[in-house]
Design a protein around this motif. Structure first.
Motif, PDB file in Angstrom:
ATOM      1  N   THR A   1       0.843  -1.199   0.000  1.00 55.56           N
ATOM      2  CA  THR A   1       0.000   0.000   0.000  1.00 55.56           C
ATOM      3  C   THR A   1       0.874   1.243   0.000  1.00 55.56           C
ATOM      4  N   ARG A   2       0.602   2.169  -0.926  1.00 55.81           N
ATOM      5  CA  ARG A   2       1.385   3.432  -0.946  1.00 55.81           C
ATOM      6  C   ARG A   2       1.343   4.099   0.433  1.00 55.81           C
ATOM      7  N   GLY A   3       2.486   4.572   0.911  1.00 55.38           N
ATOM      8  CA  GLY A   3       2.523   5.305   2.172  1.00 55.38           C
ATOM      9  C   GLY A   3       2.553   4.430   3.409  1.00 55.38           C
ATOM     10  N   ASP A   4       2.617   3.093   3.182  1.00 56.12           N
ATOM     11  CA  ASP A   4       2.640   2.156   4.313  1.00 56.12           C
ATOM     12  C   ASP A   4       3.949   1.374   4.311  1.00 56.12           C
ATOM     13  N   PRO A   5       4.975   1.903   5.019  1.00 56.13           N
ATOM     14  CA  PRO A   5       6.303   1.261   4.986  1.00 56.13           C
ATOM     15  C   PRO A   5       6.306  -0.211   5.375  1.00 56.13           C
ATOM     16  N   ARG A   6       5.507  -0.584   6.375  1.00 57.85           N
ATOM     17  CA  ARG A   6       5.518  -1.984   6.799  1.00 57.85           C
ATOM     18  C   ARG A   6       5.004  -2.908   5.695  1.00 57.85           C
ATOM     19  N   SER A   7       4.059  -2.407   4.892  1.00 58.53           N
ATOM     20  CA  SER A   7       3.535  -3.263   3.811  1.00 58.53           C
ATOM     21  C   SER A   7       4.588  -3.396   2.697  1.00 58.53           C
ATOM     22  N   VAL A   8       5.449  -2.378   2.552  1.00 54.95           N
ATOM     23  CA  VAL A   8       6.550  -2.450   1.573  1.00 54.95           C
ATOM     24  C   VAL A   8       7.561  -3.502   2.018  1.00 54.95           C
ATOM     25  N   VAL A   9       7.907  -3.475   3.300  1.00 55.89           N
ATOM     26  CA  VAL A   9       8.850  -4.460   3.874  1.00 55.89           C
ATOM     27  C   VAL A   9       8.295  -5.873   3.698  1.00 55.89           C
TER      28      VAL A   9
ATOM     29  N   GLY B   1      25.243   1.143   1.719  1.00 62.45           N
ATOM     30  CA  GLY B   1      24.689   0.031   0.952  1.00 62.45           C
ATOM     31  C   GLY B   1      23.175   0.050   0.980  1.00 62.45           C
ATOM     32  N   THR B   2      22.574   0.759   0.051  1.00 61.25           N
ATOM     33  CA  THR B   2      21.114   0.886  -0.026  1.00 61.25           C
ATOM     34  C   THR B   2      20.491  -0.354  -0.660  1.00 61.25           C
ATOM     35  N   TYR B   3      21.127  -0.837  -1.746  1.00 58.78           N
ATOM     36  CA  TYR B   3      20.587  -1.883  -2.622  1.00 58.78           C
ATOM     37  C   TYR B   3      19.221  -1.412  -3.115  1.00 58.78           C
ATOM     38  N   CYS B   4      18.109  -2.088  -2.724  1.00 58.55           N
ATOM     39  CA  CYS B   4      16.802  -1.653  -3.230  1.00 58.55           C
ATOM     40  C   CYS B   4      15.996  -0.874  -2.193  1.00 58.55           C
ATOM     41  N   GLY B   5      16.610  -0.585  -1.071  1.00 60.51           N
ATOM     42  CA  GLY B   5      15.970   0.290  -0.089  1.00 60.51           C
ATOM     43  C   GLY B   5      15.179  -0.410   0.997  1.00 60.51           C
ATOM     44  N   TYR B   6      15.282  -1.733   1.088  1.00 55.84           N
ATOM     45  CA  TYR B   6      14.539  -2.506   2.096  1.00 55.84           C
ATOM     46  C   TYR B   6      14.886  -2.044   3.511  1.00 55.84           C
ATOM     47  N   SER B   7      16.171  -2.064   3.845  1.00 54.84           N
ATOM     48  CA  SER B   7      16.556  -1.661   5.213  1.00 54.84           C
ATOM     49  C   SER B   7      16.426  -0.144   5.395  1.00 54.84           C
ATOM     50  N   THR B   8      16.561   0.597   4.316  1.00 56.34           N
ATOM     51  CA  THR B   8      16.374   2.051   4.354  1.00 56.34           C
ATOM     52  C   THR B   8      14.961   2.384   4.839  1.00 56.34           C
ATOM     53  N   VAL B   9      13.978   1.710   4.230  1.00 56.81           N
ATOM     54  CA  VAL B   9      12.565   1.892   4.595  1.00 56.81           C
ATOM     55  C   VAL B   9      12.314   1.371   6.004  1.00 56.81           C
ATOM     56  N   ARG B  10      12.908   0.237   6.319  1.00 54.42           N
ATOM     57  CA  ARG B  10      12.725  -0.387   7.645  1.00 54.42           C
ATOM     58  C   ARG B  10      13.228   0.544   8.747  1.00 54.42           C
ATOM     59  N   ILE B  11      14.393   1.132   8.532  1.00 53.17           N
ATOM     60  CA  ILE B  11      14.976   2.046   9.528  1.00 53.17           C
ATOM     61  C   ILE B  11      14.156   3.341   9.592  1.00 53.17           C
ATOM     62  N   ALA B  12      13.931   3.956   8.419  1.00 53.04           N
ATOM     63  CA  ALA B  12      13.264   5.265   8.382  1.00 53.04           C
ATOM     64  C   ALA B  12      11.870   5.216   8.996  1.00 53.04           C
ATOM     65  N   SER B  13      11.196   4.088   8.878  1.00 46.08           N
ATOM     66  CA  SER B  13       9.825   3.975   9.425  1.00 46.08           C
ATOM     67  C   SER B  13       9.816   4.032  10.955  1.00 46.08           C
ATOM     68  N   LEU B  14      11.000   3.891  11.568  1.00 47.34           N
ATOM     69  CA  LEU B  14      11.093   3.878  13.049  1.00 47.34           C
ATOM     70  C   LEU B  14      11.734   5.151  13.602  1.00 47.34           C
TER      71      LEU B  14
END
Ligand code: 75Z
Ligand code: MG
Length: 214
Positions: free
Chosen positions: A18-26, A66-79
């Motif tokens: 869902t757009r705007g929902d970081p956990r759903s992206v993870v 090391g961003t790669y595709c941004g998985y951990s970037t989103v995971r960290i930023a959401s917190l």
């Protein structure tokens, strides 16, 4: 023409999250990597350890190597707290382009600064380019032979303060032996190993958490 794995991962995010929902992206990326294709994201098991460290540190400034595709970037930023800044460095322009779209889908664009280029070039410029004094948290997840030189470079550039936390992925698989040797034997760090598994596999891997003592 053939798509790339990062492109297929992005498509899975745009289809299932869902757009705007970081956990759903993870969740969408973890599902893609478990059900379709392995990819080198920190993953859900080590990701929980990452989450607990981020929550504990509650950092105002974060550097991810090391961003790669941004998985951990989103995971960290959401917190992160509201005014916190996360700078993430990616070497590969194609991966960076995918990561930007993953970050945008998660709605975290205003918390994250994605920089393309080599850590050795960018670390010395962090203060002047981004107005960073020191990093509260550094997540090392880039080329494994860069962990040690870049840690020494961050020390030299005064980017670490008493209490800064370094969290390193893949210290077992693929492994970062020279980094582990240095950080575990240096009087300037207090280190702790969090045993886990290589993302989406049964192979051993883990995260090394180190506090800079100044
Ligand atoms: O290579 C990895 N990650 C690195 C990506 C990256 N994305 N950006 C960079 C960058 C960024 C600025 C840089 N400046 C200088 N080098 C740089 C490299 N590096 C990696 C590999 C594995 C892996 C395990 C077992 C296997 F059988 C095969 C693979 C697992 C992982 O969790 C990883 O993180
Ligand atoms: Mg990794």
């Amino acid at each position: 023409t053939q798509t790339t794995r990062p492109q297929r991962m992005l498509a899975a995010v745009q289809k299932n999250a869902t757009r705007g929902d970081p956990r759903s992206v993870v969740k969408a990326i973890d599902q893609f990597c478990r059900q379709k294709e392995w990819a080198m994201n920190v993953g859900d098991e080590k990701g929980c350890i990452l989450d607990s460290v981020v929550t504990e540190v509650n950092p105002a400034t974060v550097l991810e190597l090391g961003t790669y595709c941004g998985y951990s970037t989103v995971r960290i930023a959401s917190l992160l707290p509201p005014d916190a800044k996360l700078i993430t460095l990616e070497f590969n322009p194609h991966n960076a382009a995918i990561a930007r779209q993953v970050i945008a889908w998660a709605g975290l664009g205003d918390k994250i600064q994605l920089v393309e280029g080599a850590s050795g070039d960018w670390i010395p410029k962090m203060k002047e380019k981004f107005g960073i004094e020191t990093f509260d948290l550094v997540f090392l997840d880039h080329w494994k032979d860069r962990y040690l030189p870049d840690t020494k470079l961050m020390e030299e550039c005064g980017l670490l303060r008493k209490g800064s936390i370094l969290l390193a992925d893949n210290v077992i698989s693929p492994g970062t032996p020279d980094y582990l040797e240095y950080i575990r034997n240096s009087p300037r760090y207090k280190s702790q190993y969090f045993r886990s598994h290589l993302e989406y596999t049964k192979a051993e891997d883990g995260l090394e958490k180190s506090v800079f003592l100044g």
